[in-house]
Each structure stands twice: as structure tokens, then as C-alpha cells.
Motif scaffolding. Structure first.
Motif, PDB file in Angstrom:
ATOM      1  N   MET A   1     -12.468  12.839 -32.865  1.00 15.82           N
ATOM      2  CA  MET A   1     -11.623  12.414 -31.570  1.00 15.82           C
ATOM      3  C   MET A   1     -12.264  11.248 -30.928  1.00 15.82           C
ATOM      4  SD  MET A   1      -9.471  14.494 -28.671  1.00 15.82           S
ATOM      5  CE  MET A   1     -10.941  14.765 -27.700  1.00 15.82           C
ATOM      6  N   TYR A   2     -11.580  10.088 -30.543  1.00 15.05           N
ATOM      7  CA  TYR A   2     -12.204   9.097 -29.962  1.00 15.05           C
ATOM      8  C   TYR A   2     -11.802   8.896 -28.496  1.00 15.05           C
ATOM      9  CZ  TYR A   2     -13.010   3.896 -29.904  1.00 15.05           C
ATOM     10  OH  TYR A   2     -13.655   2.732 -29.646  1.00 15.05           O
ATOM     11  N   PHE A   3     -13.127   8.793 -27.476  1.00 15.15           N
ATOM     12  CA  PHE A   3     -13.117   8.942 -26.346  1.00 15.15           C
ATOM     13  C   PHE A   3     -12.882   7.459 -25.601  1.00 15.15           C
ATOM     14  CE2 PHE A   3     -13.978  13.261 -27.187  1.00 15.15           C
ATOM     15  CZ  PHE A   3     -13.888  13.811 -26.054  1.00 15.15           C
ATOM     16  N   LEU A   4     -12.056   7.348 -24.882  1.00  9.81           N
ATOM     17  CA  LEU A   4     -11.758   6.139 -24.090  1.00  9.81           C
ATOM     18  C   LEU A   4     -12.706   6.292 -22.681  1.00  9.81           C
ATOM     19  CD1 LEU A   4     -11.348   2.811 -24.011  1.00  9.81           C
ATOM     20  CD2 LEU A   4      -9.131   3.675 -23.408  1.00  9.81           C
ATOM     21  N   VAL A   5     -13.733   5.707 -22.215  1.00  8.76           N
ATOM     22  CA  VAL A   5     -14.076   6.190 -20.888  1.00  8.76           C
ATOM     23  C   VAL A   5     -14.367   5.108 -20.013  1.00  8.76           C
ATOM     24  CG1 VAL A   5     -16.254   7.351 -20.029  1.00  8.76           C
ATOM     25  CG2 VAL A   5     -15.695   8.077 -22.367  1.00  8.76           C
ATOM     26  N   GLN A   6     -13.858   5.135 -19.045  1.00  5.68           N
ATOM     27  CA  GLN A   6     -14.117   4.303 -17.833  1.00  5.68           C
ATOM     28  C   GLN A   6     -15.573   4.175 -17.222  1.00  5.68           C
ATOM     29  OE1 GLN A   6     -11.289   4.934 -14.666  1.00  5.68           O
ATOM     30  NE2 GLN A   6     -12.228   3.509 -13.330  1.00  5.68           N
ATOM     31  N   ALA A   7     -15.989   3.005 -17.183  1.00  2.00           N
ATOM     32  CA  ALA A   7     -17.263   2.677 -16.657  1.00  2.00           C
ATOM     33  C   ALA A   7     -17.800   2.899 -15.429  1.00  2.00           C
ATOM     34  CB  ALA A   7     -17.628   1.174 -17.275  1.00  2.00           C
ATOM     35  N   ILE A  32     -14.519   1.150 -20.847  1.00  2.00           N
ATOM     36  CA  ILE A  32     -13.636   0.099 -20.394  1.00  2.00           C
ATOM     37  C   ILE A  32     -13.945   0.076 -18.837  1.00  2.00           C
ATOM     38  CG2 ILE A  32     -11.739   1.853 -20.503  1.00  2.00           C
ATOM     39  CD1 ILE A  32     -10.138  -0.399 -21.286  1.00  2.00           C
ATOM     40  N   ASN A  33     -13.879  -1.093 -18.491  1.00  4.15           N
ATOM     41  CA  ASN A  33     -13.872  -1.134 -17.041  1.00  4.15           C
ATOM     42  C   ASN A  33     -12.084  -1.120 -16.472  1.00  4.15           C
ATOM     43  OD1 ASN A  33     -16.250  -1.770 -15.737  1.00  4.15           O
ATOM     44  ND2 ASN A  33     -16.524  -3.453 -16.839  1.00  4.15           N
ATOM     45  N   ILE A  34     -11.901  -0.414 -15.388  1.00  3.16           N
ATOM     46  CA  ILE A  34     -10.664  -0.283 -14.872  1.00  3.16           C
ATOM     47  C   ILE A  34     -10.591  -0.801 -13.444  1.00  3.16           C
ATOM     48  CG2 ILE A  34      -8.770   1.191 -14.530  1.00  3.16           C
ATOM     49  CD1 ILE A  34      -8.784   0.864 -17.290  1.00  3.16           C
ATOM     50  N   ILE A  41      -3.779  -0.603 -19.573  1.00  3.64           N
ATOM     51  CA  ILE A  41      -4.840  -0.460 -20.071  1.00  3.64           C
ATOM     52  C   ILE A  41      -5.237  -1.525 -21.111  1.00  3.64           C
ATOM     53  CG2 ILE A  41      -6.642   0.900 -21.560  1.00  3.64           C
ATOM     54  CD1 ILE A  41      -5.281   3.543 -20.070  1.00  3.64           C
ATOM     55  N   ASP A  42      -5.956  -2.508 -20.872  1.00  2.00           N
ATOM     56  CA  ASP A  42      -6.295  -3.673 -21.672  1.00  2.00           C
ATOM     57  C   ASP A  42      -7.157  -3.217 -22.954  1.00  2.00           C
ATOM     58  OD1 ASP A  42      -6.192  -6.264 -22.977  1.00  2.00           O
ATOM     59  OD2 ASP A  42      -7.743  -7.138 -21.405  1.00  2.00           O
ATOM     60  N   THR A  57      -6.586   6.290 -12.028  1.00  2.00           N
ATOM     61  CA  THR A  57      -6.002   5.156 -12.592  1.00  2.00           C
ATOM     62  C   THR A  57      -5.746   5.074 -14.059  1.00  2.00           C
ATOM     63  OG1 THR A  57      -6.693   3.790 -10.699  1.00  2.00           O
ATOM     64  CG2 THR A  57      -5.956   2.565 -12.533  1.00  2.00           C
ATOM     65  N   ILE A  58      -6.902   5.344 -14.909  1.00  2.00           N
ATOM     66  CA  ILE A  58      -7.017   5.322 -16.103  1.00  2.00           C
ATOM     67  C   ILE A  58      -6.053   6.799 -16.591  1.00  2.00           C
ATOM     68  CG2 ILE A  58      -9.194   6.527 -16.687  1.00  2.00           C
ATOM     69  CD1 ILE A  58      -9.690   4.685 -19.032  1.00  2.00           C
ATOM     70  N   ALA A  59      -6.181   7.629 -15.928  1.00  2.53           N
ATOM     71  CA  ALA A  59      -5.442   8.945 -16.516  1.00  2.53           C
ATOM     72  C   ALA A  59      -3.890   8.652 -16.359  1.00  2.53           C
ATOM     73  CB  ALA A  59      -5.681  10.247 -15.619  1.00  2.53           C
TER      74      ALA A  59
END
Length: 258
Positions: A1-7, A32-34, A41-42, A57-59
């Protein structure tokens, strides 16, 4: 699985633990910065097996990426009006009223109320207020343009109740993967692990309604026994110092990679 994690997750000193866990488990991830005002999500990837973690926000925004699995569990069964139908009186705040934050509330002399956001969980932290505290909070919240509070923001109000101790449980595939206390009140003795009766209560609640394939349940012990404090979205639930983040990430990776 690939995790996209907010910084940039604010107010969570234990956020870094997710990076340690991902590195140790050799799981692919991207940081990623959000910003709170962003509308999408860019980020682009050919991977479909994406799981996001960070702020509300990211969720929320990840729900736009319908081809990501599991992506985000935001909304849906996490809404009080859904899960309260199943958990009923097992909820600490079973009887609630819903209002706009800008509404004038009726207060009895010396009364305190438990007030929290209704459908946007993190626009402020739910807690007990007296009349003066609440009026000051509303005034400041509406004046402050850097938050997401508006006059139409919905709140839920319930009677303030005493809790003895409170714990956060991480649930994946109907199983409690990790749990730990985050609050002891009055003279409650410290316990390192969540008591068996607390875990048994939570398992009974999962049998009543396994709300999502992965979610977070906060429970508390009261004078009337164990109750559910609230249900949280696993994509935006904070870690505590005693959270075994590695176990949670490992369980998510195994469960959603099968």
C-alpha cells in the motif's frame, strides 16, 4: 500500500511516529503539504492502493479521488446521526441537540454544557463550557478569519458528564489493533494497558456496528459503566505518546493489501 502523509499536521507532537513506522516497515510513502484553504490534493500517482493520513482537510479532500483504495474513510458512517442509531445509550453523549454556532443558547444559572462540532469534527475541540466561556469562544471564533468556523457551523450540545478514565482504540477489520489511555480524572489510578472490561465493551460495540473497515473509537469509564466518547476517522486521528503506531500501520498495510 502507498501512504500519502501530510507534512504539516499542527498540534500533534507525535505525528513524526508515522514516518518512523513507514521506514521500519519499508512501506512506500510520499509527504505532502496541505493548507487549510486548499480545495483539492495537488498530487498525482499511478498507484490506486493509496491511504491518506494527516488533518481533516486531507481526509476530506481525498474523497474526491474515488479510484484510491482505501483512500479515506471521511464522512459516511462517522456521522453522529448514523452511528447513534446503533450505539444508542452506549454513547456518553446519547441525547444531543443540534444548533448553529451563532444561535443564542438558553443557560440555567451555573449550568455547564458539553459542546462539540456536529459534522466538521476538527473546526474546534469539543469540551465543557459555562455560559461566559461559550459566548467568549463564539465571539472569538467568528472574528478569527484563519479558522473554518462560520455562523452556519453546526454544533451538538449534551449534558456534561463525569468520566473516570478515557482511552483511544484503533480498529482495523473489526479487530482492536492498539489501545491506550489518554486521560485519567479525579483519583483514578494509572493503568498502562486498557482494562479487559473496557476492551470487552469495545468489542461488543464493534459487534453491534462495525462502523468502517478501519476507524478509531474513544471510550470512557463512567459511574454508569463504559461508554463511547466519540468515533473518529482513522485518516485524521492523532497519536498519543503511548500509541503503537507501527502496529497500526502494519495492520492497515496487511489488511488493505489482501
Amino acid at each position: 500500500m502507498y501512504f500519502l502523509v501530510q507534512a504539516n499536521v499542527y498540534l500533534d507532537p507525535d505525528h513524526y511516529k508515522i514516518f518512523d513506522a513507514l521506514e521500519e516497515l519499508n512501506i512506500d510513502y510520499h509527504v505532502i503539504n496541505i493548507t487549510p484553504t486548499v480545495e483539492k490534493i495537488d498530487f498525482e500517482t499511478d498507484r490506486k492502493d493509496v491511504f491518506v493520513y494527516g488533518s481533516v482537510t486531507i481526509a476530506r479532500l481525498a474523497k474526491q479521488n474515488t479510484d484510491w483504495f482505501p483512500g479515506s474513510f471521511y464522512g459516511g458512517n462517522h456521522l453522529y446521526e448514523v452511528y447513534s442509531q446503533y450505539y444508542g445509550e452506549n454513547l456518553l453523549n446519547h441525547k444531543i441537540s443540534v444548533h448553529k454556532i451563532s444561535e443564542e443558547l438558553i443557560w440555567k444559572k451555573g449550568e455547564i454544557k458539553f459542546i462539540k462540532p456536529y459534522n466538521e469534527a476538527k473546526i474546534f475541540t469539543g469540551k465543557v463550557f459555562n455560559e461566559t466561556e461559550w459566548k467568549d469562544f463564539v465571539f472569538e471564533g467568528l472574528e478569527n478569519k484563519s479558522n473554518r468556523i462560520t455562523e452556519d457551523s453546526l454544533i451538538q450540545i449534551s449534558k456534561a458528564k463525569r468520566t473516570i478514565k478515557e482511552a483511544r482504540l484503533w480498529i482495523v477489520g473489526g479487530q482492536i489493533i492498539d489501545g491506550g489511555y489518554y486521560k485519567f480524572n479525579d483519583n483514578a489510578p494509572f493503568e498502562e494497558k486498557v482494562s479487559e472490561d473496557g476492551l470487552n465493551f469495545a468489542n461488543e460495540m464493534i459487534q453491534l456496528f462495525n462502523l468502517e473497515e478501519a476507524f478509531v473509537m474513544d471510550i470512557c469509564l463512567t459511574d454508569e459503566g463504559w461508554k463511547i466518547v466519540e468515533i473518529n476517522c482513522i485518516n485524521s486521528s492523532g497519536f498519543y505518546p503511548n500509541t503503537n503506531v507501527k502496529s497500526i500501520i502494519k495492520a492497515l498495510n496487511i489488511y488493505f493489501s489482501n
